[in-house]
Design a protein around this motif. Structure first.
Motif, short mmCIF file in Angstrom:
data_model
loop_
_atom_site.label_atom_id
_atom_site.label_comp_id
_atom_site.label_asym_id
_atom_site.label_seq_id
_atom_site.Cartn_x
_atom_site.Cartn_y
_atom_site.Cartn_z
N TYR A 208 -22.46 6.35 4.62
CA TYR A 208 -21.59 5.35 4.02
C TYR A 208 -20.85 4.59 5.11
CZ TYR A 208 -17.48 8.26 5.00
OH TYR A 208 -16.49 8.97 5.62
N TYR A 209 -20.27 3.47 4.70
CA TYR A 209 -19.45 2.65 5.59
C TYR A 209 -18.00 2.73 5.12
CZ TYR A 209 -23.86 0.69 7.24
OH TYR A 209 -25.12 0.54 7.77
N GLN A 210 -17.10 2.49 6.04
CA GLN A 210 -15.69 2.54 5.68
C GLN A 210 -14.95 1.38 6.35
OE1 GLN A 210 -13.53 6.31 5.47
NE2 GLN A 210 -11.89 5.44 6.74
N THR A 211 -14.13 0.71 5.58
CA THR A 211 -13.27 -0.37 6.07
C THR A 211 -11.83 0.00 5.77
OG1 THR A 211 -14.98 -2.06 5.81
CG2 THR A 211 -12.70 -2.81 5.85
N ASP A 212 -10.96 -0.16 6.75
CA ASP A 212 -9.58 0.31 6.63
C ASP A 212 -8.58 -0.84 6.47
OD1 ASP A 212 -10.47 2.98 7.11
OD2 ASP A 212 -10.53 2.53 9.26
N ASN A 213 -7.45 -0.47 5.86
CA ASN A 213 -6.27 -1.36 5.79
C ASN A 213 -6.59 -2.75 5.25
OD1 ASN A 213 -4.62 0.69 6.95
ND2 ASN A 213 -5.38 0.13 8.97
N ILE A 214 -7.11 -2.77 4.03
CA ILE A 214 -7.40 -4.04 3.36
C ILE A 214 -6.12 -4.54 2.70
CG2 ILE A 214 -8.70 -5.16 1.52
CD1 ILE A 214 -10.98 -3.27 2.09
N VAL A 215 -5.67 -5.69 3.13
CA VAL A 215 -4.43 -6.26 2.62
C VAL A 215 -4.70 -7.01 1.33
CG1 VAL A 215 -2.48 -7.79 3.11
CG2 VAL A 215 -3.54 -6.48 4.97
N ILE A 216 -3.88 -6.75 0.32
CA ILE A 216 -4.01 -7.42 -0.98
C ILE A 216 -2.96 -8.53 -1.06
CG2 ILE A 216 -4.05 -7.11 -3.47
CD1 ILE A 216 -6.18 -5.55 -1.85
N TYR A 217 -3.41 -9.72 -1.46
CA TYR A 217 -2.51 -10.87 -1.55
C TYR A 217 -2.37 -11.31 -3.01
CZ TYR A 217 -3.32 -11.20 3.49
OH TYR A 217 -3.41 -10.93 4.83
N ASP A 218 -1.21 -11.91 -3.33
CA ASP A 218 -1.03 -12.47 -4.67
C ASP A 218 -1.58 -13.90 -4.69
OD1 ASP A 218 0.83 -14.06 -3.37
OD2 ASP A 218 2.57 -13.09 -4.27
N LYS A 272 -11.21 -5.13 -9.82
CA LYS A 272 -10.95 -6.57 -9.82
C LYS A 272 -10.39 -7.02 -8.47
CE LYS A 272 -10.00 -6.83 -14.80
NZ LYS A 272 -8.94 -7.09 -15.82
N THR A 273 -9.52 -6.18 -7.91
CA THR A 273 -8.92 -6.52 -6.62
C THR A 273 -9.97 -6.63 -5.53
OG1 THR A 273 -6.81 -5.47 -7.19
CG2 THR A 273 -7.31 -5.73 -4.85
N MET A 274 -10.89 -5.66 -5.46
CA MET A 274 -11.93 -5.68 -4.44
C MET A 274 -12.87 -6.87 -4.65
SD MET A 274 -11.29 -3.35 -2.32
CE MET A 274 -12.79 -3.67 -1.40
#
Length: 283
Positions: A208-218, A272-274
């Motif tokens: 698998y792959y992993q991506t870190d610290n994904i920032v969510i914006y409004d 939905k966020t992703m």
């Protein structure tokens, strides 16, 4: 003659109870299209009847005014007003722009008929009648206010299974480079042996792959949340096509969400966020 007993009409009471049940339980438990529509349909009966009770002189036109206000409320026109209110007041107002909600306007004739009917309710005690109306009116005011307020939600801690697959019209290498161009890392791991969120029928020993610290914006591009990491798989079923399956998202290392209703709700929200924050940018 002014009829101020319409607030005790059985239809109004049922709609009021449905509005409260939907906003304080059904939305948090199921969070689907139906729960969103229920608030609109019953709300368009509760609101005009409540206003007509408080201001009896509005009973001839309040249903029409409610329709106009509802149409405007569901458009971007009031977005600056909502943003200003949310900046000034401690209580936050929320509103979803969905023009399919206009179907709820078909219930306004019901509210208009209840408001303007001459039928009176008979009680053995005038005090009982008075207190009943005060109680229902207070509950109505609370329900009308609450339906526009975002529910208080404790920030979840732990890992949430997503299990959703998407097709990207790029090669695997191009997809990885696109993720990196968004400012994120792409790390490769041989297996998921430490994961507790993969379905039982699947082996945990998968790459698998992993991506870190994904920032969510409004919607105003302001950061509102951060996903600690997201685990996903990448493979090419055919040329220039990459399948990306989001396995899970981890919100924090110290946490374990146990309640299935909460997990179900959070899965929908973070799915939905992703899609919005990552998948749409890759397509």
């Amino acid at each position: 003659m002014k009829n101020k007993n319409q607030i005790l009409n059985p239809i109004f009471i049922v709609c009021l109870m449905t509005l409260l049940l939907n906003d304080f339980y059904l939305k948090q438990t199921f969070s689907n299209i139906l729960t969103g529509k229920i608030s609109d349909f019953v709300g368009l009966i509760v609101f005009p009847i409540f206003i007509a009770y408080i201001f009896p002189n509005t009973k001839k036109w309040i249903s029409i005014a409610t329709a106009i206000l509802f149409i405007i409320w569901k458009t971007p026109i009031v977005t600056p007003i909502i943003e200003t209110i949310n900046q000034i007041l401690p209580l936050k107002v929320q509103r979803a722009i969905d023009y399919s909600d206009y179907w709820a306007l078909i219930v306004l004739p019901i509210a208009h008929k209840i408001i303007n009917q001459d039928r009176k309710l008979t009680f053995n005690s005038s005090k009982l009648l008075k207190f009943s109306k005060i109680g229902v009116a207070s509950l109505s005011f609370f329900a009308i206010c609450a339906t526009s307020m975002p529910p208080p939600v404790e920030i979840p801690k732990g890992t949430i299974y997503i299990g959703e697959e998407y097709t990207i019209k790029k090669t695997k290498e191009e997809t990885i480079e696109m993720i990196k161009s968004l400012g994120y890392n792409v790390d490769f791991y041989k297996n998921l042996e430490d994961s507790t969120t993969i379905k039982k029928y699947r082996s945990r020993n998968i790459p698998y792959y992993q991506t870190d610290n994904i920032v969510i914006y409004d919607d105003n591009s302001k950061p509102i949340d951060t996903i600690l990491n997201v685990k996903y798989t990448l493979y090419e079923p055919k040329e220039n096509r990459t399948k990306i399956e989001i396995i899970n998202v981890t919100l924090s290392e110290d946490g374990n969400i146990q309640k299935w209703q909460t997990l179900k709700y959070l899965r929908k929200q973070y799915k939905k966020t992703m899609e919005k924050q990552v998948i749409e940018k890759l397509k």
